[in-house]
Design a protein around this motif. Structure first.
Motif, short mmCIF file in Angstrom:
data_model
loop_
_atom_site.label_atom_id
_atom_site.label_comp_id
_atom_site.label_asym_id
_atom_site.label_seq_id
_atom_site.Cartn_x
_atom_site.Cartn_y
_atom_site.Cartn_z
N GLU A 1 -22.93 12.58 -8.74
CA GLU A 1 -22.51 13.13 -7.44
C GLU A 1 -21.08 13.61 -7.47
OE1 GLU A 1 -24.68 10.14 -4.26
OE2 GLU A 1 -22.51 10.11 -4.43
N ASP A 2 -20.22 12.84 -8.12
CA ASP A 2 -18.81 13.18 -8.19
C ASP A 2 -18.21 12.61 -9.48
OD1 ASP A 2 -16.18 13.72 -7.93
OD2 ASP A 2 -15.85 12.52 -6.12
N PRO A 3 -18.17 13.47 -10.53
CA PRO A 3 -17.72 12.98 -11.84
C PRO A 3 -16.27 12.47 -11.87
CG PRO A 3 -18.86 15.09 -12.03
CD PRO A 3 -18.65 14.87 -10.57
N VAL A 4 -15.47 12.83 -10.87
CA VAL A 4 -14.10 12.31 -10.83
C VAL A 4 -14.11 10.78 -10.76
CG1 VAL A 4 -12.00 12.22 -9.40
CG2 VAL A 4 -13.03 14.40 -9.96
N ARG A 5 -15.22 10.23 -10.30
CA ARG A 5 -15.32 8.76 -10.24
C ARG A 5 -15.21 8.13 -11.63
NH1 ARG A 5 -20.23 9.49 -6.04
NH2 ARG A 5 -18.94 9.84 -4.18
N LEU A 6 -15.56 8.89 -12.68
CA LEU A 6 -15.39 8.39 -14.05
C LEU A 6 -13.92 8.08 -14.29
CD1 LEU A 6 -17.55 11.15 -15.77
CD2 LEU A 6 -18.15 8.72 -15.77
N PRO B 1 0.85 -1.21 0.00
CA PRO B 1 0.00 0.00 0.00
C PRO B 1 0.88 1.25 0.00
CG PRO B 1 -0.61 -1.50 1.77
CD PRO B 1 0.70 -1.98 1.23
N LYS B 2 0.40 2.31 -0.69
CA LYS B 2 1.26 3.50 -0.71
C LYS B 2 1.01 4.39 0.50
CE LYS B 2 -0.91 6.82 -3.90
NZ LYS B 2 -2.31 6.51 -3.84
N ASP B 3 -0.14 4.25 1.12
CA ASP B 3 -0.37 4.94 2.40
C ASP B 3 -1.52 4.25 3.13
OD1 ASP B 3 -2.56 5.79 0.93
OD2 ASP B 3 -1.63 7.68 0.42
P1 ATP Z 1 -4.88 5.12 -4.13
O1 ATP Z 1 -4.09 3.88 -4.17
O2 ATP Z 1 -4.97 5.82 -5.42
O3 ATP Z 1 -4.59 6.04 -2.97
P2 ATP Z 1 -7.37 4.86 -2.73
O4 ATP Z 1 -8.51 3.91 -2.92
O5 ATP Z 1 -6.67 4.88 -1.42
O6 ATP Z 1 -6.38 4.59 -3.91
P3 ATP Z 1 -7.92 7.60 -2.20
O7 ATP Z 1 -8.20 8.68 -3.17
O8 ATP Z 1 -6.72 7.67 -1.35
O9 ATP Z 1 -7.92 6.27 -3.08
O10 ATP Z 1 -9.23 7.45 -1.29
C1 ATP Z 1 -9.29 6.62 -0.16
C2 ATP Z 1 -10.68 6.00 -0.07
O11 ATP Z 1 -11.66 7.01 0.04
C3 ATP Z 1 -11.08 5.18 -1.29
O12 ATP Z 1 -10.61 3.87 -1.22
C4 ATP Z 1 -12.58 5.25 -1.23
O13 ATP Z 1 -13.09 4.36 -0.27
C5 ATP Z 1 -12.84 6.65 -0.71
N1 ATP Z 1 -12.98 7.61 -1.81
C6 ATP Z 1 -11.99 8.32 -2.40
N2 ATP Z 1 -12.45 9.10 -3.38
C7 ATP Z 1 -13.77 8.89 -3.42
C8 ATP Z 1 -14.81 9.41 -4.21
N3 ATP Z 1 -14.57 10.30 -5.18
N4 ATP Z 1 -16.07 8.99 -3.96
C9 ATP Z 1 -16.32 8.09 -2.98
N5 ATP Z 1 -15.38 7.56 -2.22
C10 ATP Z 1 -14.12 7.94 -2.41
#
Ligand code: ATP
Ligand code: MG
Length: 451
Positions: A193-198, A66-68
């Motif tokens: 709700e949140d187009p970044v999800r695309l 995991p990166k964080d």
């Molecule tokens: P990465 O490896 O890219 O960090 P990640 O899944 O940890 O992947 P983050 O952006 O760090 O992605 O977000 C952490 C968590 O928050 C996601 O796993 C998800 O559960 C939730 N989350 C993040 N962005 C959204 C979003 N746009 N809508 C809904 N839930 C989100």
């Protein structure tokens, strides 16, 4: 990694979460950051619920580093702040606590609710735009609510590192094992709700090599225009993630396939869709491929180099179409201005990217000046290396003479004496050739750099 038995062997807790016992499977708890475990432990010892959640759980289950580490908790931000002296609260759109251990930051978020008004007098904590976008989301809720407002099922798994269990309310473990990326809830509504999800769908599918579930995939190509409502800074950050996660080429191809490139780089999309622009596609492919290879070797990569390739089409066209009477340098400067202005309509590049990108472009014609002092000066330019790499890619596509690229490769490797010889003005070199007597005595170059 989890075996199939992980899904079958489960109990359900009072909040409707399936409880998977990890101890029965090969799940490497040792790859969890000790600081993350400490944060969970402290919160629990103060009577709060706390779990690792999101990307770290997903990656651990896939046996990836995991990166964080993110923590989700029932404690309110102020309560988290009180538990950890080494913490501070950040964020407006989402209020979070950052707990710092040296260079490592553990992000701790309070369980979020659905914002339906049942949340302890927090009716104004969520703001929804008329187009369905959630602008602010500080409505707290139960763990069950927190799970269903996450994006993908595989991102909504909660890991208790002490009990060694994973809690799952959205069938994320099944999707995980079938390598399926699935949005929680109604996909179209979730994209609105949140187009970044695309973009996240495209990114995770290529990064994890997961298949996007049919109903999650289906709306993507028609909803791309929603991205125009996302603040540019957030889009820019997401673009960096898209292209710097080690799977840039695959991601790019998926963006093209699903009609999303035109929302981010409309000029590039347009040029690529015209006949006879194979060399731009090839240049972009080479640049993305080299970024992926460098990341695989843990070498540094720079976003501006990628943008230089992605946006080069407009510059090349302007230079190519210029009239004989027009100065190449001036034409190029104008084209750069236009390309960047046009790009700013969708996602503006911040100066830290656009300035070095322009330098990479501006140096391209200067590689053709091979006499006198100029090549020596070019070698000293802080952007020489990136510009030379760009030249190599252009030569590989056939857009630039490969002899020129080879000359620069040789010039860099050469010692002082040879460099001098390579850059001697033509006349002088001719004069030194045996058996060719110049008609006039060889003139000494009047200005350094005259070729
Ligand atoms: P990465 O490896 O890219 O960090 P990640 O899944 O940890 O992947 P983050 O952006 O760090 O992605 O977000 C952490 C968590 O928050 C996601 O796993 C998800 O559960 C939730 N989350 C993040 N962005 C959204 C979003 N746009 N809508 C809904 N839930 C989100
Ligand atoms: Mg993360």
């Amino acid at each position: 990694m989890m075996g199939k038995a992980g899904v079958n062997n489960r109990q359900v807790n009072e909040e409707g979460f399936h409880v998977h016992h990890l101890s029965e499977h090969e799940f490497n708890l040792d790859s969890i950051s000790p600081n993350a475990i400490k944060v969970v432990h402290q919160l629990k010892s103060q009577g709060h619920e706390a779990y690792l959640v999101g990307g770290c759980v997903r990656d651990l289950l896939l046996d990836r580093e995991p990166k964080d580490f993110d923590v989700a908790t029932s404690a309110l931000p102020e309560e988290v702040r009180q538990v950890f002296r080494n913490s501070r609260l950040i964020g407006r759109r989402f209020r979070l606590a950052h707990v710092r251990f040296g260079r490592e930051i553990i992000e701790v978020a309070t369980f979020r609710g659905s914002g339906d008004g049942n949340n302890k007098g927090q009716a104004t904590a969520q703001e929804i735009h008329e187009d369905g976008r959630i602008l602010r989301d500080n409505v707290y809720g139960s763990m069950g609510e927190d799970a269903i407002r996450r994006d993908f099922t595989i991102n909504a798994l909660y890991l208790d590192p002490e009990d060694e269990t994973v809690l799952d309310r959205v069938n994320g473990m099944v999707d995980h094992q079938n390598r399926t990326l699935r949005l929680i809830g109604d996909p179209e509504e979730r994209y609105r709700e949140d187009p970044v999800r695309l973009l996240r769908a495209i990114r995770f599918a290529s990064k994890l090599d997961f298949e996007i579930a049919a109903e999650t995939l289906q709306p993507i190509s028609t909803l791309g225009s929603l991205l125009s409502s996302v603040p540019q800074a957030r889009l820019y950050e997401e673009i960096l993630k898209l292209f710097l996660s080690g799977h840039a080429l695959q991601t790019f191809e998926d963006l093209c396939r699903h009609n999303l490139l035109k929302q981010l780089f409309p000029q590039t999309d347009q040029i690529l869709n015209q006949e006879g622009n194979e060399s731009l596609r090839q240049l972009i492919t080479l640049a993305l491929h080299s970024t992926d290879s460098r990341l695989a070797e843990n070498k540094p990569v720079t976003p501006y180099f990628l943008f230089a390739a992605l946006l080069w089409g407009g510059i090349e066209k302007a230079v190519h179409n210029r009239l004989d009477s027009e100065n190449e340098y001036i034409v190029m400067q104008q084209a750069m201005g236009e390309v960047l202005r046009e790009q700013a309509q969708t996602v503006a590049l911040p100066k830290r990217s656009s300035i070095p990108m322009r330098e990479v472009w501006t140096l391209q014609p200067r590689f053709r000046q091979r006499r006198g002092n100029r090549p020596h000066r070019l070698l000293e330019h802080p952007r020489f290396r990136a510009a030379y790499d760009f030249l190599l890619l252009r030569a590989e596509t056939g857009a630039e003479n490969s002899e020129l690229a080879e000359w620069w490769t040789k010039f860099q490797a050469a010692g002082g004496a040879q460099r001098k010889k390579m850059t001697q003005p033509k006349q002088q070199r001719r004069s030194q050739r045996p058996k060719t007597t110049p008609k006039k005595p060889a003139p000494v170059a009047s200005k350094p750099g005259d070729a």
